[in-house]
Structure formats: structure tokens, C-alpha cells
Scaffold this motif. Structure first.
Motif, PDB file in Angstrom:
ATOM      1  N   GLY A  67       0.795  -1.221   0.000  1.00  0.00           N
ATOM      2  CA  GLY A  67       0.000   0.000   0.000  1.00  0.00           C
ATOM      3  C   GLY A  67       0.823   1.264   0.000  1.00  0.00           C
ATOM      4  O   GLY A  67       0.280   2.366   0.053  1.00  0.00           O
ATOM      5  N   VAL A  68       2.156   1.143  -0.049  1.00  0.00           N
ATOM      6  CA  VAL A  68       3.049   2.303  -0.076  1.00  0.00           C
ATOM      7  C   VAL A  68       3.618   2.423  -1.481  1.00  0.00           C
ATOM      8  O   VAL A  68       4.105   1.432  -2.032  1.00  0.00           O
ATOM      9  CB  VAL A  68       4.194   2.142   0.952  1.00  0.00           C
ATOM     10  N   PRO A  69       3.557   3.601  -2.101  1.00  0.00           N
ATOM     11  CA  PRO A  69       4.100   3.752  -3.446  1.00  0.00           C
ATOM     12  C   PRO A  69       5.575   3.356  -3.512  1.00  0.00           C
ATOM     13  O   PRO A  69       6.391   3.795  -2.688  1.00  0.00           O
ATOM     14  CB  PRO A  69       3.903   5.250  -3.743  1.00  0.00           C
ATOM     15  N   PHE A  70       5.909   2.516  -4.492  1.00  0.00           N
ATOM     16  CA  PHE A  70       7.279   2.032  -4.692  1.00  0.00           C
ATOM     17  C   PHE A  70       7.583   2.092  -6.179  1.00  0.00           C
ATOM     18  O   PHE A  70       6.729   1.767  -7.016  1.00  0.00           O
ATOM     19  CB  PHE A  70       7.421   0.600  -4.182  1.00  0.00           C
ATOM     20  N   CYS A  71       8.794   2.490  -6.527  1.00  0.00           N
ATOM     21  CA  CYS A  71       9.171   2.570  -7.932  1.00  0.00           C
ATOM     22  C   CYS A  71      10.656   2.260  -8.096  1.00  0.00           C
ATOM     23  O   CYS A  71      11.433   2.320  -7.137  1.00  0.00           O
ATOM     24  CB  CYS A  71       8.848   3.945  -8.510  1.00  0.00           C
ATOM     25  N   PRO A  80       4.264  12.235 -10.675  1.00  0.00           N
ATOM     26  CA  PRO A  80       3.021  12.412  -9.908  1.00  0.00           C
ATOM     27  C   PRO A  80       2.552  13.851  -9.908  1.00  0.00           C
ATOM     28  O   PRO A  80       3.365  14.783  -9.916  1.00  0.00           O
ATOM     29  CB  PRO A  80       3.417  11.947  -8.495  1.00  0.00           C
ATOM     30  N   ALA A  81       1.223  14.027  -9.918  1.00  0.00           N
ATOM     31  CA  ALA A  81       0.640  15.370  -9.990  1.00  0.00           C
ATOM     32  C   ALA A  81       1.134  16.238  -8.843  1.00  0.00           C
ATOM     33  O   ALA A  81       1.066  15.855  -7.682  1.00  0.00           O
ATOM     34  CB  ALA A  81      -0.885  15.286  -9.963  1.00  0.00           C
ATOM     35  N   LEU A  94      -0.630   7.529  -8.185  1.00  0.00           N
ATOM     36  CA  LEU A  94      -0.173   8.908  -8.053  1.00  0.00           C
ATOM     37  C   LEU A  94      -0.138   9.625  -9.400  1.00  0.00           C
ATOM     38  O   LEU A  94      -0.060  10.852  -9.444  1.00  0.00           O
ATOM     39  CB  LEU A  94       1.228   8.946  -7.428  1.00  0.00           C
ATOM     40  N   PHE A  95      -0.170   8.858 -10.488  1.00  0.00           N
ATOM     41  CA  PHE A  95      -0.104   9.440 -11.818  1.00  0.00           C
ATOM     42  C   PHE A  95      -1.513   9.575 -12.404  1.00  0.00           C
ATOM     43  O   PHE A  95      -2.414   8.815 -12.103  1.00  0.00           O
ATOM     44  CB  PHE A  95       0.743   8.562 -12.750  1.00  0.00           C
ATOM     45  N   ASN A 148       4.607   0.049  -8.524  1.00  0.00           N
ATOM     46  CA  ASN A 148       3.585  -0.820  -7.945  1.00  0.00           C
ATOM     47  C   ASN A 148       2.230  -0.133  -8.041  1.00  0.00           C
ATOM     48  O   ASN A 148       2.112   1.000  -8.515  1.00  0.00           O
ATOM     49  CB  ASN A 148       3.947  -1.199  -6.506  1.00  0.00           C
ATOM     50  N   ALA A 149       1.193  -0.814  -7.600  1.00  0.00           N
ATOM     51  CA  ALA A 149      -0.170  -0.294  -7.775  1.00  0.00           C
ATOM     52  C   ALA A 149      -0.355   1.042  -7.062  1.00  0.00           C
ATOM     53  O   ALA A 149      -1.004   1.954  -7.587  1.00  0.00           O
ATOM     54  CB  ALA A 149      -1.184  -1.315  -7.267  1.00  0.00           C
ATOM     55  N   ALA A 150       0.210   1.168  -5.854  1.00  0.00           N
ATOM     56  CA  ALA A 150       0.057   2.417  -5.098  1.00  0.00           C
ATOM     57  C   ALA A 150       0.756   3.572  -5.804  1.00  0.00           C
ATOM     58  O   ALA A 150       0.251   4.699  -5.821  1.00  0.00           O
ATOM     59  CB  ALA A 150       0.612   2.243  -3.684  1.00  0.00           C
ATOM     60  N   ALA A 151       1.924   3.303  -6.390  1.00  0.00           N
ATOM     61  CA  ALA A 151       2.642   4.356  -7.108  1.00  0.00           C
ATOM     62  C   ALA A 151       1.905   4.747  -8.382  1.00  0.00           C
ATOM     63  O   ALA A 151       1.876   5.928  -8.761  1.00  0.00           O
ATOM     64  CB  ALA A 151       4.057   3.888  -7.432  1.00  0.00           C
TER      65      ALA A 151
END
Length: 634
Positions: free
Chosen positions: A149-153, A197-198, A179-180, A173-176
Motif C-alpha cells: 500500500g506504499v508507493p514504490f518505484c 506524480p501530480a 499517483l499518476f 507498484n499499484a500504489a505508485a
């Protein structure tokens, strides 16, 4: 194909071998029809090693036997198995020997092909297992990162001329991906300078992450983002990994907001303490000055009366400050209870106007009341609702220039009862409108000039919510006035109860003089109360401890005992219990005069046998009424 056929079962290979032998014999028959003789074994001999290699030694031996028989039939005498010619026998024998060697060679080659096939199969299985392991590992990797659940890239640097020119998104990942504003498939492979990300700053990402790609290491920093949903904060943890950069983007917005709220609360607390000190010094200053005036010789009666009025006004102001603080404390702890009853709406308004009248008249304001023509009765706590209305009227008076216009209107139509206080004062800025009901908040930042602790609106809001209603504020802006509205649910509207008419006493209850004992360890407070009671004509004795009170009762018989609770040594509670145990004093009227006024304190005094409970500073008129009512009842 040879390796693949070598992996077939023995039975399947034998069947395929027999089929191939039949095909070879048919082809050999067709060849012999046109060119018999020495060509009898040509196709069979050429096929021996291939058949043996493909289908095994048994198939090769079977073809060899068939070839010998076939050759015998075509040698002299043709059509018979026995061969009579010497040369034909030598040819047949040579075919048998050479064919045997070819079968043996084919058998060895078949073994090699089988081993090669097994090796190929093993390599294929190993490759399949590796592919499956890699696929499973990637799946577990995705599941683990997506479930976090934490954005990872993962970002890959693009190097030009030996320097990192840009960063490209390599994995999300899905959380990251959330953000886009673009799908993840579009983001992956694109540069951070084009897609991010915005609200994120591309320069911040590049400046903080690019050094990790070239120099390695780890970095952690906070990023402030202004998005469509307002301000957000992220804590970025990034590290170098084999030439790429892995980064976690933890949303710390709730933590930052909590820290900001704590900081604001701490700031408001400091402002409140400074304001409290200021507000307490305001009444203390004239009290101290009046005390010095009264010490002077030759003070006239007119000056003395003026001093008394100042003391009363300033002590009342201090009492109001303390009452507000206690009310806030009770509401915070959930200990404040309402004493509801049917009351006329006009009576509540009259009570509030009477409380706020000095402030209104002091600044020369015009107050206009607009109340329903028909009587309206509501089920509320009369004291508390009047307190709220008075607070709103006082605030309107404070923040309206002298000679202003203030209106109080009431509407009791469905679906609610609305009490509105409007003014043409300084108004409220839009950015502060939402915060004025917060604790220690004030409409005007110049609170030292306007006065107040900044808890009045917060207290009013809580009191109205205890009634099941709400309080709202609106303003057109600076210097355009404001409007505060109290909204009560419609079920607060009730029918009045029958009025009980009682006879008014012909004379005051306090005309009779009494013997009174005052017990207080605060010498000034005890002596001041003694002086007031003596001015009323009472006979008063004064002691300053619980032990002295018990001792004096052995030779002095008071009718009323005014007893402080917080005495050193023997407390006021202990003294009261001792009084009730002694036959000669068990019927004496005992009145608590104390700084403790919580419900549990009143319960303690009632259990100890007190007849009345007053909190300091005591209202002398009410005290005299209590003294007189006790003897009137007797």
C-alpha cells in the motif's frame, strides 16, 4: 527429430520401425523391378543405419533379416531362398556382415541420440523451471509490493557524456501508479521530466535521486505536494541498486497535519496563557489600588462607596473568567450536565440582554430585538442558553465601533428554532471564519485591546451542541459586520407548564440577627466576611483552623457556622461531622464557604451534614437569604 524420436517408448519405436521397414521393402521391390541383381541390397543397406538409429537395434536387425531374405529371392535361382551361385553367396554374406556392422553402428548412435535427447529434455525442464521460478518470484514481488500500500518505484538513469542526463520510470507498484494521471503502461519507460506524480517538482526528484545512480548510497527526504486535493506530504526513502534507483514514497500527510495541529495548539495555548495573565491583571490592578485608597486617612463616604463598587465589579469580572474556565473543563471531561426545563424564549433573551447591557450601553450601541409576536416556550437550560446569547451579544458589542447597530432576532418556524445576532462591526476575514470556534481563538488578533480569553465561542459552541443544536457564523468580510446564529432542533419547542403562584413574604428573611461563627484559614478572607456580617448586625466570632472551631463550640453556641473546607490539619468536612455528632450542636446551620464547587464537592458536603454550599467569592445577598431561610423554615 532424431533426438526427439529417441525419447519415444520402446513399443512405439518398434511400431514405427516396422512401418518404416515395410516402406523400405516396397521401395526396394520397386527398384529391383527395374534393376535387379547387384542392386538388390542398395536401398535396404542404405536404410539400415538410419532405421537402427531412429527406431532401435531390434528394428535394424529385423530390416537386416528382411534384406537377406529379399536378396535370396532375387539371386539365382530367382524366387527361392537357397542361393546356389558362389558369387551370390559371397555377396549375400558380405551384405550380412556389413549390414550387421551398420546395425551395430546405428545402435550406438541411437544410444548417443537418446542421451542427447535426455540432456536436451533436462535442459528444457531446467529452463522451464527457471522460467517458472522467475515468474513466481516476479509475481510474489508484485504481490508483496502491491499489498504494502506504499508507493514504490524503480528508476533507471540515462547516461550521456558520462553524466546522468535523466531518470526513467522502470517499475511502479499499484500504489505508485495511482499517483499518476496516466496508466502505468504509459508511465513506464518515460522520463521523470515529462511524467511524474501530480504536483511533484521534477527538479527535486532529479537533484535528490540522480546522485544515487552515480555515487550509490541512500537518501531520505520530505516532499511537499500541492495537488487537486490540497496539500500533501511524502517521505521519500531512496537507495542505489545495481545502477538503478529504488524509492519508497510514504504519505505522511496525516502526521504532518497532526504536528501542525499540535504546533498551532501549543501556540494558542501560549497566547491563551498570556491573555489569561493579562485578563487577571486587569481586575487585580484596580482592586490593589482601591485597597491602597481605603488605607488612606480621611477617605470620604462617597470615595468609599466608589471603592466598594469598583471592588464588586472587578471581583465579578474575575469570577466570570474563572466560571468560563471551569465550564470548559467540565465540557472537556463530559462532566457538565444541563438543567433543562420549559422556559419562555423572551425570558431567556431578557436574561441575556441584562447580562450584556453594561457593555452595550458602555459603547453606545443600538440594540434591536425582533422576537415572535406569540409566546414561544422551549425546553432548554435557561442559564446556559442565556449565557451563550449574552456571550454573542458581548462579542458583537466588543467588535463593533461605538454607536453601532446590533440586532437579535428569533424564529421558531419548522424545521428548527433560530436565534440570530447581527452587527455592523469589523466583520471576520474569510480565512479566519472557520477557526473562530476553536479553543483560545479570537476574532480580532489584537485581543489585549478587546479583552477576553478566546474561549467564549468554543464554550458557546459546546453548550449549544449539548442541547442538540449548532452555532454558525457568517460575514461578508472585513468591516462588513457579522452574523452568529444558534440553531436548535424543533423538538425543543414545548408547551409551558402551569404556573404555581406563591405568596411573597411580607418581610425580608434576613431582618433577624444571628450568632455566627466564621472558620477560614485565610485570615483576610475570614476577617473581611466577618466585617460584612457585622455590618448586617450579626454577632460574629472568627477562628482560623478546624481545631479552634471545635474548641470554641465548648463555650460558644452559634446559630450559624460558615465553614471553609480546605483547612490545614482538621478539614472542614471533619469539623462538620464532629458538629453533627455532638448533641449540643447537631441542629446548627452549617454553610460551606469554599473554592471547591464541582458536583462531587457538593455531594461530599451534603454527606458531611452541611446545609448550604457556596463557592468563593460568595454573594452576600444570597448568603443572607440562606441564613434567613434556614430560620424561617424553623
Amino acid at each position: 527429430m532424431i533426438v526427439r524420436i529417441a525419447q519415444y517408448s520402446g513399443k512405439r519405436r518398434l511400431l514405427l520401425g516396422i512401418a518404416s521397414i515395410a516402406a523400405v521393402l516396397l521401395a526396394q521391390q520397386a527398384l529391383t523391378m527395374f534393376a535387379h541383381g547387384r542392386l538388390t541390397f542398395l536401398l535396404i543397406g542404405a536404410s539400415l543405419p538410419l532405421v537402427t538409429l531412429l527406431f532401435g537395434a531390434l528394428s535394424g536387425a529385423l530390416l537386416l533379416g528382411c534384406g537377406v531374405a529379399f536378396g535370396s529371392l532375387w539371386m539365382e535361382p530367382i524366387g527361392k531362398l537357397p542361393v546356389n551361385g558362389r558369387e551370390d553367396q559371397i555377396v549375400l554374406f558380405a551384405f550380412l556382415v556389413v549390414g550387421g556392422l551398420l546395425v551395430a553402428a546405428g545402435h550406438q548412435l541411437a544410444k548417443v541420440a537418446k542421451r542427447a535427447g535426455m540432456a536436451e529434455a533436462a535442459a528444457h525442464d531446467a529452463a522451464a523451471r527457471l522460467l517458472r521460478v522467475e515468474r513466481d518470484a516476479r509475481h510474489r514481488f508484485d504481490v508483496a509490493l502491491n499489498s504494502a500500500g506504499v508507493p514504490f518505484c524503480i528508476l533507471t538513469p540515462v547516461v550521456r557524456d558520462g553524466k546522468v542526463a535523466e531518470l526513467r520510470w522502470d517499475y511502479l507498484n499499484a500504489a505508485a501508479a495511482q499517483l499518476f494521471s496516466q496508466p502505468a503502461a504509459v508511465v513506464i519507460g518515460s522520463s521523470t521530466s515529462y511524467l511524474r506524480p501530480a504536483g511533484w517538482d521534477a527538479d527535486v526528484l532529479f537533484d535528490r535521486l540522480a546522485p544515487l545512480a552515480s555515487g550509490g548510497g541512500r537518501d531520505a527526504f520530505d516532499v511537499r505536494v500541492e495537488g487537486d486535493n490540497g496539500e500533501r506530504w511524502f517521505h521519500v526513502v531512496a537507495a542505489s541498486l545495481e545502477g538503478s534507483i529504488v524509492a519508497w514514497f510514504g504519505d505522511i500527510t496525516p502526521r504532518v497535519q497532526a504536528e501542525q495541529a499540535l504546533s498551532n495548539a501549543d501556540r494558542r495555548k501560549d497566547e491563551f496563557l498570556a491573555t489569561l495573565a493579562h485578563e487577571l491583571r486587569n481586575p487585580l490592578a484596580p482592586i490593589r489600588q482601591v485597597a491602597e485608597i481605603l488605607e488612606q486617612a480621611g477617605v470620604t463616604d462617597e470615595r468609599r462607596r466608589w471603592c466598594i463598587n469598583v471592588l464588586r465589579r472587578q471581583s465579578a469580572a474575575m469570577a466570570l473568567l474563572l466560571d468560563d474556565l471551569l465550564d470548559v473543563s467540565r465540557i472537556t471531561r463530559g462532566a457538565l450536565t444541563l438543567r433543562k426545563g420549559a422556559v419562555a424564549l423572551r425570558d431567556v433573551v431578557d436574561d441575556a440582554v441584562e447580562i450584556a447591557r453594561p457593555t452595550l450601553e458602555g459603547k453606545g450601541h443600538e440594540l434591536v430585538l425582533d422576537l415572535p409576536a406569540r409566546p414561544v416556550h422551549i425546553d432548554v437550560d435557561r442559564l446556559r442558553l442565556a449565557q451563550v446569547l449574552a456571550n454573542l451579544l458581548t462579542n458583537a458589542a466588543k467588535y463593533t465601533p461605538p454607536g453601532g447597530h446590533i440586532g437579535l432576532s428569533a424564529r421558531a418556524d419548522e424545521p428548527e428554532i433560530v436565534l440570530s445576532i447581527t452587527d455592523n462591526g469589523i466583520g471576520i476575514e474569510p480565512d479566519t471564519l472557520s477557526a473562530i470556534f476553536s479553543m483560545f481563538s479570537q476574532v480580532n488578533r489584537d485581543h489585549h485591546r478587546q479583552g477576553g480569553l478566546g474561549i467564549g465561542l468554543a464554550l458557546s459552541k459546546s453548550l449549544i451542541e449539548l442541547h442538540g443544536g449548532q452555532i454558525t457564523a457568517s460575514s461578508a468580510g472585513k468591516d462588513k459586520g457579522s452574523c452568529f446564529a444558534i440553531h436548535l432542533p424543533t423538538h425543543c419547542k414545548v408547551l409551558p407548564s402551569p404556573i404555581v403562584i406563591r405568596e411573597t413574604p411580607a418581610a425580608s428573611l434576613t431582618t433577624r440577627k444571628h450568632r455566627i461563627l466564621v472558620v477560614d484559614d485565610n485570615v483576610d478572607a475570614a476577617d473581611a466576611l466577618t466585617a460584612l456580617l457585622e455590618l448586617e448586625g450579626h454577632e460574629v466570632r472568627t477562628v482560623y483552623s478546624g481545631e479552634e472551631a471545635v474548641d470554641i463550640l465548648s463555650h460558644y453556641s452559634p446559630e450559624v457556622i460558615l465553614l471553609d473546607l480546605g483547612l490545614p490539619g482538621m478539614s472542614g468536612i471533619d469539623v462538620a461531622r464532629q458538629i453533627r455528632k455532638t448533641p449540643s450542636t447537631k441542629d446548627v446551620t452549617v454553610i460551606a464557604i469554599t473554592g471547591w464547587g464541582q458536583p462531587q464537592d457538593r455531594a461530599r458536603t451534603a454527606q458531611a451534614g452541611f446545609d448550604f454550599h457556596f463557592t468563593k467569592p460568595v454573594d452576600v445577598v444570597l448568603l443572607n437569604e440562606a441564613i434567613g431561610s434556614a430560620f424561617a423554615a424553623a
